[in-house]
Scaffold this active site. Sequence first.
Site, short mmCIF file in Angstrom:
data_model
loop_
_atom_site.label_atom_id
_atom_site.label_comp_id
_atom_site.label_asym_id
_atom_site.label_seq_id
_atom_site.Cartn_x
_atom_site.Cartn_y
_atom_site.Cartn_z
N MET A 155 0.85 -1.19 0.00
CA MET A 155 0.00 0.00 0.00
C MET A 155 0.89 1.24 0.00
O MET A 155 0.46 2.32 0.44
CB MET A 155 -0.94 -0.03 1.20
CG MET A 155 -1.88 -1.24 1.12
SD MET A 155 -3.41 -1.07 2.05
CE MET A 155 -2.80 -0.92 3.69
N GLY A 156 2.12 1.09 -0.49
CA GLY A 156 3.03 2.23 -0.59
C GLY A 156 3.66 2.59 0.73
O GLY A 156 3.71 1.77 1.65
N HIS A 189 9.60 -3.43 3.12
CA HIS A 189 9.20 -3.64 1.73
C HIS A 189 10.44 -3.88 0.86
O HIS A 189 10.40 -4.70 -0.07
CB HIS A 189 8.47 -2.41 1.18
CG HIS A 189 7.17 -2.12 1.84
ND1 HIS A 189 6.92 -0.94 2.52
CD2 HIS A 189 6.03 -2.85 1.92
CE1 HIS A 189 5.70 -0.96 3.00
NE2 HIS A 189 5.13 -2.10 2.65
N GLN A 221 -10.22 -2.59 2.69
CA GLN A 221 -9.75 -3.27 3.89
C GLN A 221 -9.66 -2.36 5.11
O GLN A 221 -9.18 -2.76 6.15
CB GLN A 221 -8.41 -3.97 3.63
CG GLN A 221 -7.22 -3.05 3.42
CD GLN A 221 -5.99 -3.81 2.93
OE1 GLN A 221 -5.92 -4.24 1.79
NE2 GLN A 221 -5.02 -4.00 3.80
N GLY A 224 5.17 -10.13 4.21
CA GLY A 224 5.99 -10.03 5.42
C GLY A 224 5.35 -10.78 6.59
O GLY A 224 4.13 -10.81 6.74
N ASP A 271 2.80 -9.04 9.37
CA ASP A 271 1.34 -9.20 9.30
C ASP A 271 1.06 -10.70 9.28
O ASP A 271 0.63 -11.26 8.27
CB ASP A 271 0.81 -8.51 8.04
CG ASP A 271 1.00 -7.01 8.13
OD1 ASP A 271 0.48 -6.40 9.06
OD2 ASP A 271 1.71 -6.45 7.26
N GLN A 318 -2.44 -11.92 8.30
CA GLN A 318 -2.68 -11.70 6.86
C GLN A 318 -1.94 -12.74 6.03
O GLN A 318 -2.49 -13.27 5.04
CB GLN A 318 -2.22 -10.30 6.48
CG GLN A 318 -2.16 -10.06 4.98
CD GLN A 318 -1.83 -8.64 4.61
OE1 GLN A 318 -2.71 -7.79 4.62
NE2 GLN A 318 -0.58 -8.36 4.27
N ARG A 372 3.21 2.79 9.15
CA ARG A 372 2.56 3.65 10.13
C ARG A 372 3.55 4.33 11.08
O ARG A 372 3.18 5.27 11.79
CB ARG A 372 1.56 2.84 10.96
CG ARG A 372 0.38 2.34 10.14
CD ARG A 372 -0.44 1.34 10.93
NE ARG A 372 -1.45 0.72 10.09
CZ ARG A 372 -2.70 1.12 10.00
NH1 ARG A 372 -3.11 2.14 10.71
NH2 ARG A 372 -3.55 0.49 9.22
O1 PAF Z 1 -0.06 -5.68 3.60
C1 PAF Z 1 -0.51 -4.82 2.82
O2 PAF Z 1 0.14 -3.82 2.53
C2 PAF Z 1 -1.89 -4.99 2.23
O3 PAF Z 1 -2.74 -5.61 3.13
C3 PAF Z 1 -1.90 -5.73 0.88
C4 PAF Z 1 -1.39 -7.15 1.02
C5 PAF Z 1 -1.03 -4.96 -0.12
C6 PAF Z 1 -3.33 -5.80 0.33
O4 PAF Z 1 -3.87 -4.54 0.16
#
Ligand code: PAF
Length: 279
Positions: free
Chosen positions: A28-29, A35, A59, A147, A150, A153, A187
């Site tokens: 998400m940048g 990253h 989300q 990663g 998370d 996720q 964040r």
């Molecule tokens: O982890 C994130 O940045 C987001 O949840 C993802 C996997 C890019 C989905 O929007």
Amino acid sequence: MIVVNTVSALRHALAPHRTGSIGFVPTMGALHQGHLELLRRAGQDNDVVVLSVFVNPAQFNDPADLAAYPRTDAQDRAHAENAGVEIYFAPTVDEVYPTGFSATVSLAGPIVETFEGAHRGSGHFHGVTTVVTKLLMMIRPDRAYFGQKDAQQLRVVQALVADLDIEVQIVDVPTVRESDGLAMSSRNVRLTPDDRSMALGLNQALQTGRAAFELGESAEAIVASAATVLDHYSITAEYLAVVDGADFRQVVDVPSRRAVLVVAALVGRTRLIDNIVLQ
Ligand code: PAF
């Protein structure tokens, strides 16, 4: 580096690379070292690397959180270029969710309902699984990189590709931390200096919890020892628990080696999450 904003331009840019392997890093940048580590791994394993930058409204349960999410496009492009990204995909919200869009890809059960699912609302993981499915269909990578920070996720995405037989290898990459232990997160730029000092309590609590695990303590005692550290840093946890790393059910007795200690807390006005594998 080719910058594309539409699915058709993305497919066009990818066409010459289909004979080689394609690595994909969804983000998400607000790119940070975490990253960049995903991109480094993707570059090492694949012939071409695609990065997506898309702040996915589906989300976010809280519109204020979505509005405050850091957006640093020019900086992200520079980082991506330096990291050797070949294709930078930054679609608009309308490109991903055009008028009339009505599909949802959702998993069920504790894996999406507990912890992050419970605290961010049931729609959070449905938003993640919908956009990740779409991105995987658009790019059709050989490998996609997520990663371990998370952790829930990551498990949700692994379950998603298994359930839907999506032909992609999900590669999980260890959390990158600042030298003082704070987990890298987009964040973190929102932390004031005081918040930044307070945030150290999260990793300290996890380390203390792991030390208790190594002494053979029960899940309850592990959580109690970690909670003492959070108290010391005046952090009120949204959750602090030992979970089964496979399905994110809470562990109440003696954790097995695949257990994970997870924490989420508001530090100042910034919500942070972190975790540690108990081994
Ligand atoms: O982890 C994130 O940045 C987001 O949840 C993802 C996997 C890019 C989905 O929007």
